[in-house]
Design an enzyme around this catalytic site. Sequence first.
Site, mmCIF file in Angstrom:
data_model
loop_
_atom_site.group_PDB
_atom_site.id
_atom_site.type_symbol
_atom_site.label_atom_id
_atom_site.label_comp_id
_atom_site.label_asym_id
_atom_site.label_seq_id
_atom_site.Cartn_x
_atom_site.Cartn_y
_atom_site.Cartn_z
ATOM 1 N N ASP A 127 -2.279 2.923 3.803
ATOM 2 C CA ASP A 127 -2.104 4.342 4.090
ATOM 3 C C ASP A 127 -2.213 5.183 2.809
ATOM 4 O O ASP A 127 -1.659 4.804 1.768
ATOM 5 C CB ASP A 127 -0.698 4.520 4.703
ATOM 6 C CG ASP A 127 -0.477 5.898 5.292
ATOM 7 O OD1 ASP A 127 -1.123 6.219 6.291
ATOM 8 O OD2 ASP A 127 0.363 6.647 4.738
ATOM 9 N N ARG A 149 -4.206 -2.206 6.473
ATOM 10 C CA ARG A 149 -4.810 -0.880 6.418
ATOM 11 C C ARG A 149 -3.860 -0.106 5.506
ATOM 12 O O ARG A 149 -2.678 0.041 5.810
ATOM 13 C CB ARG A 149 -4.878 -0.274 7.817
ATOM 14 C CG ARG A 149 -5.440 1.164 7.864
ATOM 15 C CD ARG A 149 -4.323 2.168 7.808
ATOM 16 N NE ARG A 149 -4.789 3.541 7.928
ATOM 17 C CZ ARG A 149 -4.008 4.596 7.772
ATOM 18 N NH1 ARG A 149 -2.731 4.445 7.487
ATOM 19 N NH2 ARG A 149 -4.485 5.793 7.886
ATOM 20 N N GLN A 179 9.753 12.512 4.143
ATOM 21 C CA GLN A 179 9.052 11.322 3.636
ATOM 22 C C GLN A 179 8.967 11.365 2.109
ATOM 23 O O GLN A 179 7.902 11.658 1.530
ATOM 24 C CB GLN A 179 7.638 11.250 4.238
ATOM 25 C CG GLN A 179 7.638 10.944 5.732
ATOM 26 C CD GLN A 179 6.271 11.085 6.361
ATOM 27 O OE1 GLN A 179 5.510 11.974 6.013
ATOM 28 N NE2 GLN A 179 5.965 10.223 7.314
ATOM 29 N N HIS A 238 -6.454 7.931 14.706
ATOM 30 C CA HIS A 238 -5.193 8.351 15.323
ATOM 31 C C HIS A 238 -4.722 9.701 14.798
ATOM 32 O O HIS A 238 -3.756 10.249 15.309
ATOM 33 C CB HIS A 238 -4.129 7.294 15.037
ATOM 34 C CG HIS A 238 -3.862 7.159 13.564
ATOM 35 N ND1 HIS A 238 -4.782 6.588 12.694
ATOM 36 C CD2 HIS A 238 -2.821 7.540 12.794
ATOM 37 C CE1 HIS A 238 -4.299 6.629 11.477
ATOM 38 N NE2 HIS A 238 -3.109 7.201 11.503
ATOM 39 N N HIS A 262 5.405 6.364 0.601
ATOM 40 C CA HIS A 262 6.683 7.024 0.816
ATOM 41 C C HIS A 262 7.545 6.174 1.739
ATOM 42 O O HIS A 262 7.056 5.227 2.345
ATOM 43 C CB HIS A 262 6.468 8.397 1.462
ATOM 44 C CG HIS A 262 5.579 8.328 2.668
ATOM 45 N ND1 HIS A 262 4.215 8.527 2.599
ATOM 46 C CD2 HIS A 262 5.831 8.051 3.966
ATOM 47 C CE1 HIS A 262 3.670 8.389 3.802
ATOM 48 N NE2 HIS A 262 4.639 8.096 4.658
ATOM 49 N N LEU A 285 -0.772 7.402 -3.002
ATOM 50 C CA LEU A 285 -0.002 6.272 -3.536
ATOM 51 C C LEU A 285 -0.242 6.128 -5.036
ATOM 52 O O LEU A 285 0.672 5.860 -5.814
ATOM 53 C CB LEU A 285 -0.404 4.987 -2.798
ATOM 54 C CG LEU A 285 0.144 3.675 -3.345
ATOM 55 C CD1 LEU A 285 1.649 3.587 -3.117
ATOM 56 C CD2 LEU A 285 -0.545 2.475 -2.687
ATOM 57 N N GLU A 343 -7.290 4.003 3.364
ATOM 58 C CA GLU A 343 -7.498 5.381 3.808
ATOM 59 C C GLU A 343 -7.679 6.236 2.555
ATOM 60 O O GLU A 343 -6.713 6.521 1.840
ATOM 61 C CB GLU A 343 -6.281 5.866 4.599
ATOM 62 C CG GLU A 343 -6.458 7.280 5.126
ATOM 63 C CD GLU A 343 -5.140 7.954 5.528
ATOM 64 O OE1 GLU A 343 -5.202 8.868 6.353
ATOM 65 O OE2 GLU A 343 -4.066 7.586 5.009
HETATM 66 C C1 NOJ Z 1 -1.602 8.883 6.950
HETATM 67 C C2 NOJ Z 1 -1.461 8.506 8.383
HETATM 68 O O1 NOJ Z 1 -2.737 8.210 8.907
HETATM 69 C C3 NOJ Z 1 -0.809 9.655 9.098
HETATM 70 O O2 NOJ Z 1 -0.739 9.411 10.482
HETATM 71 C C4 NOJ Z 1 0.563 9.890 8.519
HETATM 72 O O3 NOJ Z 1 1.162 11.027 9.103
HETATM 73 C C5 NOJ Z 1 0.479 10.099 7.016
HETATM 74 N N1 NOJ Z 1 -0.297 9.074 6.372
HETATM 75 C C6 NOJ Z 1 1.854 10.094 6.401
HETATM 76 O O4 NOJ Z 1 2.371 8.805 6.491
#
Ligand code: NOJ
Length: 558
Positions: free
Chosen positions: A205, A203, A173, A316, A108, A210, A249
Amino acid sequence: MRITDTSDLWWKTAVVYCLDVETFFDWDGDGTGDFAGLVQRVDYLAGLGITCLWLMPFYPTADRDDGYDITDFYGVDPRLGTHGDVVELVRTAQDRGIRVIVDLVVNHTSDKHPWFRSARSSKTSPYRDYYVWRSDTPPDTSAEVVFPDQEDSIWELDEKTGEYYLHRFYKHQPDLDVTNQAVRDEIAKVMGFWISLGISGFRVDAVPFLLQTDDMPEGADGFADPHAYLRYLRSFLGRRSADGIMLGEVNLPHPQQLEFFGGPDGDELTMQFDFIAMQNMYLSLARCDAAALVTALEQRPASSVSSQWATFVRNHDELTLDKLSDDERQEVFAAFGPQENMQVYGRGLVRRLPPMLAGDPRRIRMVYSLLFSLPGTPVLFYGEEIGMGENLDASGRMAVRTPMQWSSARNGGFSSAPPSRLAAPVVTGGFAPEHVNVAQQRQDPDSLLAFISMLVRRYRECPELGWSHFQVLDQPHAQVMAHLASWDDGSLVAVHNLGPEPRTVPLTLEGCEADHRLVDLLTVGEVAVDGAGRASVELDGYGYRWLRVTAPQSRRLL
Ligand code: NOJ
């Protein structure tokens, strides 16, 4: 494997350290961390022994999702520095043996991104099809939202053009449409750009989102299938950077994760976080019973030799427990986060490990010893090495995104700005910088920092941990996990006691004879082996031992 393979497939024995430039070290005194500050701390990271630095998003942002809402994929947030500063950091880190990977957040954009501003302005905008639109009223998608405290649909009506756009995360987003060739070209260009500045990979996301194309126009622009696209990105990366990685992720059950590795071919994501093992580790800790973690690890599917699991205790985001059953999740909540303000989204905790374990140093060390002994590549979130706590007054996931605690000085030595101007408030209470900071722990050979530095060193010296097949050893105690990592020149036995009672752990090691020794790697000590390969390992309550199986002719480092 040969020892030289560890440099080719460097990620299999890396120690990854994740940080947000914004909260790490503020060099210009404006209250926000910056690249100039981070580069000053590269030697600290090198001293800790980490080999790969993962930078959370540092791009220009609307800052409504802590930088994960990007307004320019090619830029640097001016509060943090410039492209020049990024290159200086990458170069300095490389000199200290540290590779840098960066967050690639291309599911996004921010709704403030120029593409989306244009896209929403008219149905004929050249960027309209960068995003996913529908004109009919969407069905109820409230069960699909990621952030149920903020959203109740994955579609948002955009008044100007009267159509709805897709957003799997926050409504600010909007999702990019990867079935559009122009979007795919942009994503590759973004990767190529950062690779050309010297980084060692990404990394990635939210990979499943996606790739999820259910709501997108079908098969448009020669989009074959989502995994073919992921294979394309991996091969593109390979063309631009010989040993660049994609660390994805993907919070999905293991069998689906195998697909994101590219199955046995291993030609999609290089690495993936093992969310399943992480969640089951907390369940095991809550129960003082190793079974849940053992089962999760044993159920990991076999993947290609170049694929690798990334193991972690904390990241995080919320400490998600979404893959546990409702009852299991409640057990972990009850043990580690019983108050409402410790929980979020009905599925996770906003705490860091040390407060969850009531600061018990034995238990905290046991967990990190366990992490570094698991098959895979360990990933640390900044501050874990000194045992930082969380700020429960901060909203949701921000609880763990507090400034790094460098010293007991004002603002924990993070910044000279007035506290009201800090990017995030510093932790107060028992885990405040007065009690938990780098400066104190650097002076103390018994500190958590010294302990974690030793674990990093030992992990690096024992490449079988990153490479080997995982084998659980039979022994009678439910509280204990004993496992073996082997390679051609010997093996390593790790034994962890998740419970408070001391235990004597009988083990039988195939192929071991009376002239073998089990030599402690985390302390001074040794365990005898008899002619039938039997050994008896003493563990304190919450005790842990790494034992090198040593044959008389072994030349492994002790
Ligand atoms: C995954 C990230 O780890 C998270 O911190 C974020 O809010 C979402 N993706 C959306 O970008």
